[in-house]
Every structure is written in C-alpha cells, then in structure tokens.
Enzyme design. Sequence first.
Site, PDB file in Angstrom:
ATOM      1  N   CYS A  94     -12.994  24.867  -7.149  1.00 20.04           N
ATOM      2  CA  CYS A  94     -11.541  24.710  -7.065  1.00 20.04           C
ATOM      3  C   CYS A  94     -11.048  23.753  -8.157  1.00 20.04           C
ATOM      4  CB  CYS A  94     -11.157  24.265  -5.658  1.00 20.04           C
ATOM      5  SG  CYS A  94      -9.431  24.549  -5.285  1.00 20.04           S
ATOM      6  N   HIS A 147     -14.131  28.124  -1.871  1.00 11.44           N
ATOM      7  CA  HIS A 147     -14.854  26.937  -1.408  1.00 11.44           C
ATOM      8  C   HIS A 147     -16.090  27.289  -0.579  1.00 11.44           C
ATOM      9  CE1 HIS A 147     -11.878  23.745  -2.377  1.00 11.44           C
ATOM     10  NE2 HIS A 147     -10.998  24.724  -2.265  1.00 11.44           N
ATOM     11  N   GLU A 199     -18.450  25.382   0.219  1.00  9.22           N
ATOM     12  CA  GLU A 199     -18.796  24.243   1.087  1.00  9.22           C
ATOM     13  C   GLU A 199     -17.992  24.250   2.389  1.00  9.22           C
ATOM     14  OE1 GLU A 199     -16.644  24.145  -1.252  1.00  9.22           O
ATOM     15  OE2 GLU A 199     -15.149  22.578  -0.954  1.00  9.22           O
TER      16      GLU A 199
END
Lengths: 231, 80
Positions: free
Chosen positions: A86, A196, A198
């Site tokens: 990002c 994302h 994560e």
Amino acid sequence: MKFAVIVFPGSNCDIDCYKAVEDTIGQPVDYVWHTATDLSSYDAILVPGGFSYGDYLRCGAIARFAPVMNEVIKAAEQGKFVLGICNGFQVLTEAGLLPGALLRNNSMKFRCHSALLEVVNNNTVFTNQYSQGEIIDIPIAHGEGNYYCDDETLAQLKANNQIVFRYKAGANPNGSLEDIAGISNERGNVVGMMPHPERAVNQLLGSEDGKRMFTSILNAWREQHGAAVNG
Amino acid sequence: MKATVYVTIKQNVLDPQGSAVQGALHSMGFDEVGKVRIGKYLELELNTTDRAEAESRLKAMCEKLLANTVVEDYRFELEG
C-alpha cells in the site's frame, strides 16, 4: 530468517505486518524506525501501509528521503527481499526501486473492501506458495492505488514477468493500468502491491489468503540458504 | 528571491480530480468547460541572490522531490 518492519511517522499497518510475521511463520521481527541507518542484520524488509509524513506533497514522496531508505535501497541491491504494501508500494515507486507511479483512484473514492486478485506470477520469492492464475481474496484500503506507467515500461514489465498480481477481470477498484495490483523489480527481490496480505492471515479477518505470501518468503529464503523447506 | 513552482499532471496521464471537477462544472450549467487539469502551486523563498544558481537548484528540487516526473511536469518562475 530476520524481518524488519519499517516505521515512518504516519505508518499505520506496521503492527499488522509485525503480527502477521509472528503469527504465520514465527520468525524474529523488529520494528525499525525511519531514522535507522543499518539494516544489515535483516533478511527481509517490509515497508508497511499508512500515511507516511501525512502523504504530504505526494504519497511516499517525503518518506522516500528518510534516512532508512538509503539502507532499504542498499538491501534491495544486495538481493534481500523487500515488500512494500500500500503506502509502502508508493514509497518504493517514489524511491525508484519499482517503476511507475500510483495515481488517485479513478473513482476519486478511498476504497476499503476485500478484493479478488489473480496471481499472475507465482515464480517469485513472495508468491511461490500460490498456483499460477489462482484467485485470492486480499483486502484493499487506498485512495491512490491507480497504477500507471508509460507504454515502454509496461512492455518491459510484461517481457520480464514483473506483473505479480492483477485485480480479477471486471473488478478493478481503482482504474490501474491493465488491472495491475502488484509488481516486482526486474531481479524479482522487490515487490510492491496495493492490497494488504497482512490483513488476510486468519479466517477471523475474512480471509487467510495472505498467509502464503509470508510462507513463500520463508520458503524462498530457506531454499537460498540450504535449510529445510517449510511445508 | 521568490520562486513559484507549478506542478501539473502530464497531458497523457489521466487526472481523476480534473475529470470530477469538470463533471461538477457541467452539472452546474457551465457547459463551456472543456478539459480540466488540477495541479499544485508552490511558493518558495530562496535565500540567494544568484539567479543562475537559484535556477539550477530549483530544477534539482523539482526533479528530486517537488514533482514525480513519471507522471508530472513542472515549471517555475523566479522573482526578485
């Protein structure tokens, strides 16, 4: 294998990255402040999402000149693994580690929802645990994720297999060129992506499709270092 | 010396903000509006009297930080 999560003033996905490393592969991980001048003890560097330096001027434009970025560039040159997520992707393009730029979403809206991605290249350090063409569910959260590069750069990206992820056909959330969601450098050790992974490491979060990015990194590292491969 | 820097999105690069403003102007009845492009305007005070040096330093500032030349053009004016 040792991970660094870079923290700029305004980073806000640093904790998620740190926890994702801990929870998915259980490897040592440190937060590394933007003023750090030595990354030599790390094998992989995560540049997390957020709004570094308030995204003033342009996203990533000021973070790119933080002292730690010289070390990130050095690590990339040494072939260490660098993943920008990002805002981290924006920082890596500003730093010239990845080609192109991220423009304002064509909808003019900040888009925050899950997104389906196609794994376009599973032959990378970051994606070796996915199948080629696999569709995975990874959330996005950005206002400036509209990937752009000129025709010549695009031709190079294609010729070198540098397009790693695309948004699923017909579901491009930001107007990015050729539905590009993530790319690598020519050598393949630096990847930037708007979604994302994560935030997708457990079904409780809605998806665990991001987990295999972390297991891929560990696998690649172990293969390079002749250690047992993570199953 | 005062410098004014203008940073604009390259002509061949989509400017979603410009398109949104164009749409808004059209919906307000300003039908004469063609293309709209949005850019940045920066004022810099420079602590120098050497014009040539100021120009070359400004160029470096634009190339390194103020503009992303992958997607943006820049120009500047010097006063005083």
